[in-house]
Write a protein that holds these residues in place. Structure first.
Motif: not given
Length: 176
Positions: A123-126, A131-134, A151-158
């Motif tokens: 979840y987190q790495p994907v 976001t990093t590859q837009k 897994w608990l959903a959370k905000e991810i930068e971007g």
């Protein structure tokens, strides 16, 4: 298994893949109603390809899937080939999702469906790679299928959570 228009699709026997339930699939496409036709769709951890097949049946312009299991990739290709019209394109990429993202560099998708094995560490790495590859288009949306026990959903930068829906042990978290 049947998808939009009562069309039958092929699935892998046993529990190698966990197909998205008909209830969750129908709910997702109701939420995204009117936004599938002409879109670019990315199906991550595609399983048997039911979500991508559904997107093709509803008029997606292009569908790309990433799936690790070779047997599943053959079934996805078979399923998508049955439903794609001459105006639609599809491609199945076999391999580890983290490693295969490089093949998507420079591409953007209007709708992304991400359904990894519930107990995975993907979840987190994907989400960070998206976001990093837009990879998600500016006006696009990403739906993540998960079990909130694992897994608990959370905000991810971007990425910003725009809605969450719960269907028994399955949740969909939508990001934009």
């Amino acid at each position: 298994m049947r998808i939009y228009g009562n069309r039958l699709i092929q699935t892998l026997p046993g529990e190698l893949t966990r197909p998205t339930s008909a209830k969750v699939r129908e709910a997702l496409f109701n939420i995204w109603q009117g936004q599938i036709e002409g879109c670019r769709w990315l199906d991550l951890c595609a399983g048997n390809g039911s979500m991508g097949a559904e997107a093709l049946c509803r008029g997606a312009k292009e569908v790309i899937g990433i799936e690790k299991l070779g047997k599943a990739c053959a079934i996805i290709n078979n399923n998508w080939d049955k439903f794609a019209t001459s105006e639609q394109q599809f491609k199945v990429i076999r391999g580890d999702i983290i490693k295969e993202f490089k093949k998507l560099r420079g591409q953007q998708f209007d709708r992304i469906y991400f359904d990894p094995p519930y107990r995975s560490e993907l979840y987190q790495p994907v989400l960070e790679i998206i976001t990093t590859q837009k990879i998600l288009a500016e006006q696009g949306e990403l739906a993540v299928e998960h079990n909130p026990k694992f897994w608990l959903a959370k905000e991810i930068e971007g990425l910003e959570i725009c809605r969450q829906k719960h269907y028994g042990n399955t949740s969909l978290t939508f990001y934009k």
